[in-house]
Scaffold this active site. Structure first.
Site, PDB file in Angstrom:
ATOM      1  CD  GLU B 194      -0.780   1.395   3.301  1.00  0.00           C
ATOM      2  OE1 GLU B 194      -0.939   2.372   2.399  1.00  0.00           O
ATOM      3  OE2 GLU B 194      -0.692   1.317   4.538  1.00  0.00           O
ATOM      4  CG  HIS B 367      -2.419   4.414   5.551  1.00  0.00           C
ATOM      5  ND1 HIS B 367      -2.623   3.189   5.141  1.00  0.00           N
ATOM      6  CD2 HIS B 367      -3.450   5.122   5.942  1.00  0.00           C
ATOM      7  CE1 HIS B 367      -4.019   3.237   5.177  1.00  0.00           C
ATOM      8  NE2 HIS B 367      -4.521   4.235   5.494  1.00  0.00           N
TER       9      HIS B 367
END
Lengths: 554, 554
Positions: B194, B367
């Site tokens: 990601e 993240h």
């Protein structure tokens, strides 16, 4: 409203929201208006082009309004002028560059000839009965900006304009630091000062820094350079011109406002472009790419501006190639982030090199940070303070800054549109407000779009509409032909066949159930249709389209 | 499509845009789907509630689809599941906490009973013909997250899930660093990882930091505390619970999703709340304010959520007072900035103390930053790389990171929705795509809203509409009664009287000019009306409302 020796300060256009500035100062004889900006609507205001201040109060007292003074040429300070002048035609006072931009606007609105434009500079002095007005130069992200000083019967009122303190300004265009000190020394009763960056600590960086970074990027670039910034930021345009000169590139201007504003700036002596540097886009392909710099509009991601069209390959005659460099020499205004990043993505997809934003040193704010704001407050030493031009949290933080440098608690007023501060016996009070509203501008034909229309647009935009057409005999009030239902923006008509069949049945039943005695009225019938169809549609789809019954009597 | 010994990786739901994740891996016998997220539309998608991936390809091959594997319980990974299962009913594999959230969703859609839900953990191993699947734990902003490892005939394919490396995680819930190292050591053919924070340098800060700051804020607070965060961020909820316990406050939950998710988390052992700490909002006034902590939804500024309603005084039974403290323990997702700052402004207007955002240490991202991403790449040492879950510029920067830690140039694929990477003889190629589109979900009745409807809504929303009704004789094709024009969302009907009078005249003229010979058709007549009326309206108003002619034959 104003007693013999009282002064009132009106917040009319955006004390409480960035982007629509208008203030007014009223004494027994005169009203002086400062700035008249517009604001661009967010996406929830469907189809609205502009929002301007409410000028009802000024229109009612228009005999008393003596002047509109403009602090600088940004849209949020000049964008409402044409609409204002149509209702209150007074002389407009502004500096030379600002007047150039106002003239462009008035020409567009065919108002130039009937408007009295009066050029001032920072040394001008104006007299309106018992008020004397003078000015001081400030730094900002557009040339020729001023703050305004009102000498009133109650004392001195200062309006900062938009400002930062830039000690290494472009063109050695310094702010009038010493004049500001002198004004403060002589005593200021009330300061209005802008609050945009009241949440940012430290001092705002100098425009000079951006110049160094533009120069470095130009030196590294191999193919064409596309650079976008606000057209009105002539300081930055000058730095682009200088970097292009240094790296032997010709300059192509793309976008109507870039062309217009650069024209004004050159003509009035605010921008210095070497002869033969500007070339037309049609001849740019005759030069090698490393000789080309394209300066264009669209740094806020506006979908129809040059930059956006370049990013999608839709600018006729100009193509961005993988070896080209794209520079966004501007930061996104809050709310524009998504449009801007989408354009950046599109340039990456084209394989171009993209340099963007203040993180890369390609932008500095034109609004002072906390240390700048404290310096203004310290220079002016006001007894009372009104933080202006910012959202509520910024005004709140600006108040804290004012208190930290000596403004007494309780002497700061956080105003909303329409709030009035009255000054009497050198005491300020905020106890009253005048009714104001925003005015929505939409197209050219009808200027003030009402709430009803906005509500209709919202409903239409979310759930679409159903038009139910019935033809009915005048005498017997019976259906002559089967009802017909048409949908737009609701559900796909093919998919909806079943639903529409049910609606038509329901309409038939509703009509035949109607009380056709004396109490009958067409309005009742339409209401009944709206209600029964609406309920059925909601039960089946959870949607509430606009339902428009059309009854034809034959 | 897939040859005997070939593996294909499909980008189906958002490789190219954050917030709608779905990937599929296909070999000769099976298709395994990873994640099925939804995306929330921006304001340009009028009236649309959700966007989900296009599952046409999977539906066509539904006999071959063996499993839907979910990496974690965020909406952009589970929100499309009900819509997917209605068309492709396969077993869903997920960890315990993720399953709890999926069950909530399936219950809402009345799909729980017919769905096969299979609980896995990071030690599970699944077999689908020639594919074996195993998992590894990762840290993220929700408990129980996994990455997925596919052992295929071509080699190992790893899907990272959403992740960061948090070396001081809540509940000592460490990622499977050693297992990841072992997988990498054994050889990875292809990594999908990601990219959300590929533009942020350094390493992502630990969730632990937020806990310290929440604790400090709780210790300073005097009145009630209102704190808002994502309901699913159970780690942060735990830190709120801990701070409330330390400062002797009871906890009130506001907002449906907060209540539901906290229920699931307590019941499944992911959240530890002291007995008697949770109280109902109806009894909170019986305690002094300094004994109250309200934990609520709405940290993204959602207008109907608890926080927004509290900020405008519209939450029945709960009032924010000037001495209260508001904490936004979340950062705004791009696009939500304006809604969030508006709420902050409103709390300041109430006089409350507001602490917001990552600047105050009240939020860290879930993240990984650049160093986290490089660590994943370094551990996995993939031969090929697909950066996933990010906008184009993020994928671009993730590619640069991959190359900086040794992935060969040309071995990274930046995919768009529908793009397919084929693996054959351990060589990856991206040469083909399948047609995919976004599916718009609107209401409950009609699921796929087409482009035509979206175009209609846009026109209606910006310029409104004009319905032109004419009643005409079947035989002579002459007007029986005067035409009637009705406008909605266009201009105020009172103001527009003059315009509508002109339109009706124009309609009369258009009809009487019509060629009523054999070539006549009703469609031609409607087209002609649309065109002439449209031109007239545009000339007078610069607006282009939808024009809907309704012709009644009698």
């Amino acid at each position: 409203m104003t007693a013999r020796n009282e002064i009132s300060v009106f917040a009319l256009g955006g004390l409480h929201e960035i982007g629509k500035n208008m203030y007014a100062i009223e004494d027994a004889n005169s009203i002086i208006v400062i700035d008249c900006g517009n604001k661009f609507p967010d996406e929830s205001l469907l189809g609205i082009d502009l929002i301007i201040p409410d000028i009802n109060y000024l229109e009612e007292k228009k005999e008393k309004v003596k002047a509109l003074i403009i602090t600088h040429g940004h849209e949020d300070h000049i964008g409402g002028i044409p609409f204002f002048l149509k209702k209150v035609n007074v002389p407009v006072y502004a500096t030379r560059f600002t007047l150039g931009l106002i003239e462009l606007k008035l020409t567009e609105h065919k108002l130039l000839r009937e408007t009295q434009l009066i050029e001032i500079d920072s040394k001008s002095e104006l007299n309106f009965d018992e008020m004397t007005v003078e000015f001081f130069k400030v730094n900002h992200s557009i040339p020729d900006c001023i703050g305004v000083v009102f000498h009133t019967s109650q004392g001195v009122i200062v309006h900062s304009g938009d400002f930062k303190f830039d000690l290494t300004p472009m063109n050695n265009d310094h702010s009038d630091l010493h004049k500001m000190a002198k004004i403060g020394e002589e005593g200021v009763l009330l300061l209005l000062s802008e609050s945009t960056n009241a949440e940012r600590s430290g001092a705002s960086p100098s425009e000079e820094m951006v110049g160094h970074n533009i120069e470095a990027a130009f030196k590294h670039a191999t193919g064409k350079i596309f650079i976008s910034t606000f057209a009105s930021n002539i300081y930055r345009v000058q730095q682009v011109v200088d970097a292009a000169k240094l790296t032997n590139r010709k300059l192509v201007l793309l976008g109507r406002s870039m062309v217009n504003v650069v024209d004004v700036a050159i003509e009035r002596g605010y921008l210095n472009v070497p002869e033969n540097m500007l070339i037309d886009q049609h001849v740019m392909d005759e030069l090698p790419p490393e000789r080309i710099c394209v300066l264009c509009t669209g740094s806020q991601g506006e979908p129809m501006a040059a930059l956006a069209r370049l990013s999608t390959g839709n600018f006729r005659g100009v193509t961005v190639l993988p070896e080209d460099t794209i520079i966004l020499a501007a930061g996104p205004i809050p709310g524009n982030e998504k449009n801007v990043t989408q354009i950046i993505d599109q340039f990456y997809e084209l394989g171009a090199k993209v340099i963007y934003g203040s993180g890369k040193g390609m932008h500095v704010s034109g609004h002072g940070y906390q240390e700048d704001l404290k310096l203004m407050l310290t220079l002016m030493k006001p007894k009372y303070f009104i933080p202006i031009h910012g959202e509520y949290r910024m005004l709140h933080h600006h108040r804290l800054l004012a208190e930290s440098v000596g403004v007494e608690k309780g002497h700061t007023f956080l105003l909303k549109n329409g709030d009035v501060v009255d000054l009497e016996n050198a005491i300020a009070n905020q106890t009253r407000s005048i009714p104001v509203d925003s005015t929505y501008i939409d197209g050219i034909g009808f200027e003030d779009v009402g709430d009803l229309i906005m509500r209709d647009r919202k409903q239409l935009s979310e759930d679409g509409m159903l038009v139910v057409v019935i033809t009915i005999s005048k005498r017997e009030r019976k259906l002559i032909s089967p009802p017909d239902t048409i949908s737009r923006g609701f559900v796909d008509q093919r998919e909806a066949n079943e639903l529409i069949r049910k609606i038509n049945q329901l309409v038939k039943k509703t009509i035949s159930d109607l009380d056709t005695t004396d109490k009958f009225s067409w309005n009742t019938m339409k209401q009944k249709l709206r209600k029964t169809v609406g309920q059925q549609v909601f039960a089946e789809t959870r949607k509430k389209p606009m339902i428009l019954p059309i009854v034809i009597e034959v």
